[in-house]
Design a protein around this motif. Sequence first.
Motif, PDB file in Angstrom:
ATOM      1  N   THR A  75      20.404 -20.427   4.922  1.00 30.37           N
ATOM      2  CA  THR A  75      20.102 -21.751   4.654  1.00 30.37           C
ATOM      3  C   THR A  75      19.082 -22.450   5.731  1.00 30.37           C
ATOM      4  O   THR A  75      18.296 -22.995   5.654  1.00 30.37           O
ATOM      5  N   MET A  76      19.485 -22.253   6.927  1.00 34.22           N
ATOM      6  CA  MET A  76      18.962 -22.417   8.085  1.00 34.22           C
ATOM      7  C   MET A  76      17.658 -21.879   8.426  1.00 34.22           C
ATOM      8  O   MET A  76      16.524 -22.475   8.601  1.00 34.22           O
ATOM      9  N   ALA A  77      17.619 -20.508   8.026  1.00 38.03           N
ATOM     10  CA  ALA A  77      16.313 -19.742   8.082  1.00 38.03           C
ATOM     11  C   ALA A  77      15.189 -20.305   7.029  1.00 38.03           C
ATOM     12  O   ALA A  77      14.110 -20.373   7.478  1.00 38.03           O
ATOM     13  N   THR A  78      15.601 -20.759   6.004  1.00 42.42           N
ATOM     14  CA  THR A  78      14.882 -21.410   5.014  1.00 42.42           C
ATOM     15  C   THR A  78      14.224 -22.521   5.779  1.00 42.42           C
ATOM     16  O   THR A  78      13.022 -22.672   5.412  1.00 42.42           O
ATOM     17  N   GLY A  79      15.002 -23.530   6.312  1.00 46.80           N
ATOM     18  CA  GLY A  79      14.275 -24.430   6.941  1.00 46.80           C
ATOM     19  C   GLY A  79      13.266 -24.037   7.883  1.00 46.80           C
ATOM     20  O   GLY A  79      12.288 -24.744   8.164  1.00 46.80           O
ATOM     21  N   ALA A  80      13.665 -23.168   8.882  1.00 45.72           N
ATOM     22  CA  ALA A  80      12.988 -22.662   9.660  1.00 45.72           C
ATOM     23  C   ALA A  80      11.436 -22.079   9.214  1.00 45.72           C
ATOM     24  O   ALA A  80      10.447 -22.606   9.845  1.00 45.72           O
ATOM     25  N   LEU A  81      11.718 -21.426   8.274  1.00 40.08           N
ATOM     26  CA  LEU A  81      10.448 -20.928   7.430  1.00 40.08           C
ATOM     27  C   LEU A  81       9.437 -22.019   7.217  1.00 40.08           C
ATOM     28  O   LEU A  81       8.165 -22.069   7.272  1.00 40.08           O
ATOM     29  N   SER A  82      10.123 -23.081   6.634  1.00 39.15           N
ATOM     30  CA  SER A  82       9.371 -24.075   6.188  1.00 39.15           C
ATOM     31  C   SER A  82       8.631 -24.982   7.285  1.00 39.15           C
ATOM     32  O   SER A  82       7.335 -25.387   7.195  1.00 39.15           O
ATOM     33  N   VAL A  83       9.218 -25.174   8.369  1.00 36.31           N
ATOM     34  CA  VAL A  83       8.642 -25.687   9.511  1.00 36.31           C
ATOM     35  C   VAL A  83       7.729 -24.683  10.150  1.00 36.31           C
ATOM     36  O   VAL A  83       6.400 -25.577  10.180  1.00 36.31           O
ATOM     37  N   LEU A  84       7.696 -23.624  10.069  1.00 36.77           N
ATOM     38  CA  LEU A  84       6.647 -22.633  10.692  1.00 36.77           C
ATOM     39  C   LEU A  84       5.548 -22.645   9.436  1.00 36.77           C
ATOM     40  O   LEU A  84       3.985 -22.730   9.962  1.00 36.77           O
ATOM     41  N   ARG A  85       5.689 -22.728   8.437  1.00 36.64           N
ATOM     42  CA  ARG A  85       4.479 -23.006   7.500  1.00 36.64           C
ATOM     43  C   ARG A  85       3.819 -24.157   7.566  1.00 36.64           C
ATOM     44  O   ARG A  85       2.507 -24.155   7.718  1.00 36.64           O
ATOM     45  N   GLU A  86       4.481 -25.312   7.651  1.00 35.74           N
ATOM     46  CA  GLU A  86       3.830 -26.739   8.016  1.00 35.74           C
ATOM     47  C   GLU A  86       2.961 -26.486   9.153  1.00 35.74           C
ATOM     48  O   GLU A  86       1.867 -27.194   9.206  1.00 35.74           O
ATOM     49  N   ARG A  87       3.400 -25.825  10.208  1.00 35.55           N
ATOM     50  CA  ARG A  87       2.800 -25.778  11.403  1.00 35.55           C
ATOM     51  C   ARG A  87       1.490 -24.807  11.404  1.00 35.55           C
ATOM     52  O   ARG A  87       0.852 -24.400  12.511  1.00 35.55           O
ATOM     53  N   GLY A  88       1.719 -24.086  10.332  1.00 34.25           N
ATOM     54  CA  GLY A  88       0.564 -23.048  10.300  1.00 34.25           C
ATOM     55  C   GLY A  88       0.791 -21.707  11.278  1.00 34.25           C
ATOM     56  O   GLY A  88      -0.174 -21.050  11.578  1.00 34.25           O
ATOM     57  N   ILE A  89       1.898 -21.598  11.381  1.00 38.43           N
ATOM     58  CA  ILE A  89       2.362 -20.426  12.417  1.00 38.43           C
ATOM     59  C   ILE A  89       2.696 -19.235  11.462  1.00 38.43           C
ATOM     60  O   ILE A  89       3.649 -19.275  10.812  1.00 38.43           O
ATOM     61  N   PRO A  90       1.850 -18.373  11.637  1.00 40.07           N
ATOM     62  CA  PRO A  90       2.093 -17.287  10.712  1.00 40.07           C
ATOM     63  C   PRO A  90       3.453 -16.420  11.064  1.00 40.07           C
ATOM     64  O   PRO A  90       3.600 -15.992  12.194  1.00 40.07           O
ATOM     65  N   VAL A  91       4.270 -16.123   9.887  1.00 41.12           N
ATOM     66  CA  VAL A  91       5.522 -15.363  10.062  1.00 41.12           C
ATOM     67  C   VAL A  91       5.309 -14.038   9.238  1.00 41.12           C
ATOM     68  O   VAL A  91       4.951 -13.869   8.083  1.00 41.12           O
ATOM     69  N   PRO A  92       5.282 -12.709   9.975  1.00 41.92           N
ATOM     70  CA  PRO A  92       5.841 -12.622  11.230  1.00 41.92           C
ATOM     71  C   PRO A  92       4.797 -12.174  12.290  1.00 41.92           C
ATOM     72  O   PRO A  92       5.190 -12.056  13.308  1.00 41.92           O
ATOM     73  N   GLN A  93       3.693 -12.670  11.976  1.00 41.00           N
ATOM     74  CA  GLN A  93       2.724 -12.103  12.874  1.00 41.00           C
ATOM     75  C   GLN A  93       2.546 -13.026  14.362  1.00 41.00           C
ATOM     76  O   GLN A  93       2.819 -12.184  15.501  1.00 41.00           O
TER      77      GLN A  93
END
Lengths: 347, 347
Positions: free
Chosen positions: A263-281
């Motif tokens: 559940t927390m990971a989901t939040g993390a992914l959403s922030v990363l996406r908003e900031r344009g930080i590519p996961v997992p690159q």
Amino acid sequence: MAHRWQERERSGAPRLTDVAVLAGVSIATASRALSGGGVVSPGLTRRVLEAADELSYTVNPHARSLAGGLTSVLGLMVYEIDDPYFAEIAGGVIQVAGEHGWSVQVSHQDREAASDLAGVRMLRGQRVGALIIAGSGYRDPAKNATVNAELEAYAASGGRLVAIGHRDIGCDAVLPDNVGAARVAAEHLIALGHRRIGVISGPDTLTTVVDRGRGIDRAARAADVEEIVWAHAAFTRDGGRAATVRLLDSHPGLTAIIALNDTMATGALSVLRERGIPVPQAVSVTGIDDVQVAQDLAPALTTVRLPMASMGRQAARLALRPAGGEPTVREVGHELVVRASTAPPPA
Amino acid sequence: MAHRWQERERSGAPRLTDVAVLAGVSIATASRALSGGGVVSPGLTRRVLEAADELSYTVNPHARSLAGGLTSVLGLMVYEIDDPYFAEIAGGVIQVAGEHGWSVQVSHQDREAASDLAGVRMLRGQRVGALIIAGSGYRDPAKNATVNAELEAYAASGGRLVAIGHRDIGCDAVLPDNVGAARVAAEHLIALGHRRIGVISGPDTLTTVVDRGRGIDRAARAADVEEIVWAHAAFTRDGGRAATVRLLDSHPGLTAIIALNDTMATGALSVLRERGIPVPQAVSVTGIDDVQVAQDLAPALTTVRLPMASMGRQAARLALRPAGGEPTVREVGHELVVRASTAPPPA
DNA sequence: TTGTACGCGTTATCAG
DNA sequence: CTGATAACGCGTACAA
């Protein structure tokens, strides 16, 4: 047809007496035939059963409880039933309970000891025949003390008590290896080459959080991890977002994030996406639990699977088993599930 | 200290009698002071309350139920509590119930009438004071008949009955506009320029499915949609996968897929991803419901929001309201939520 | 306003 | 093996 008439005459549901009259036996015999263990002669048993069927009789659980003791109701304590982790556990519990003719009463709490206590009290008040407590315990012994005392009093008074993920109550338990699961997640990241890792964690008042944290510590200590930073927040999606924001702002050099649950990971992914930080690159992310949606996230989440539904089923089976001897403890396994959210760190 | 001693002496929980003795009044007075409506003199009331507190007394709900009416337990019927749609509804219900001192008993079914009937029977057997039935009704009147008869018998015998998403039971109801919500989804796609649309749908034995399908029909008829093809499957993620596979194989020219709920949409996205079909560049996808994870899927799902938690809360409030007069019907709104899974069709 | 006594539907004990 | 009958804890007419 006489009985039909009687049935109409009374306002409420048919009672044991009605069955007994229709079968031409005493209520004692009717009672034994229906619930007792084959102490009644086959002939009478059949007549009683037919009568009960004819009237579509169902026992009044309240009367039974008053006379006898506990009810065929299983109390289930969870935090937020709409969190997939608990929803999946609940699904397992309800399934098995249903198979045994038990119903399930759900009580959900605020992740606070006071709220826990209220929940247990309510369920005890309902005289539930079994009680499954899911969700973490508290690290603070004082907080546990009151709740555990209530819980143990319940068990002492004949109630079947099963804990999911609590080691500190002397009762049957289904225990995920939180330390090991977290360790596996961390080791996966380390093996990929990550050396600067952020951990987004729930409040360390919860034992689950502490245990998972310990697993990560061990993995980090066993390897030469340069930097490992922690951010604590609520054990929810929003908490995950908040923790990730803090981590990113304070430690821009991190190449991986371990969330202590999906559940927390989901939040993390959403922030990363908003900031344009590519996961997992640019940044890798792992969770723990493997809730059903983990596979469908963007990107699909690498995580460590805990068999929640199965844990619920096992807990229910333990709870429905007649009380006996030593507390049974079932350790459940975990399994790294590598998906698309992890990769080696950027060069 | 005398009372302490007495308390120890008895094995079980403190009873009303214990409170009465400690307060120096009769059990009748104690009863009235605790639950009655201010008919007892203030002085005695206070003494009784203090005594109850001192003994940490809680009423025995079974005794209360036996003596008088129904219990402070709310029965909730859902399909699969681990489906986010129902989990979110359940969360709302449990929250409001808890605020009113009620507990919630959950029963989950197999999306079959027989199973529904068993669930209602079980809950009725428990003499729950209120009953909320979520999940779809059946299109087949015969199937509804037996369940509805049981439901209406329950309501007739004084139980509070609330339906979520059923229009065919004459009781309080919380009704999402399934027709309108589906129509909005379809219109969104049509406005984007899609003319060849696949619909992945649950079994059309469920009224929810039928209603949503009708909404799509209307939108399609109002526009000049060239091709609209339907695939029916289970109303689950796996069902969504199966239906999508069939659609893709049989109609390669489709540019958009409407899933009749988010859970099926999730399955559709997973198939598309496996096949390397880019969403929304090659195919657009929409869901209905807006479960919490819809925003975190890959890609984030365009869908139509139904306020599930709020529906649960509203239903619980209706259920806890004293029975009275005409059935209340609350229509709830919906809202298109455009995210990343929809775009104009490829040129 | 307060107390007494009965009934709610079942199980369990104790005789037959 | 079966049948009376006493609890179980509480609400509530009815009486005081």
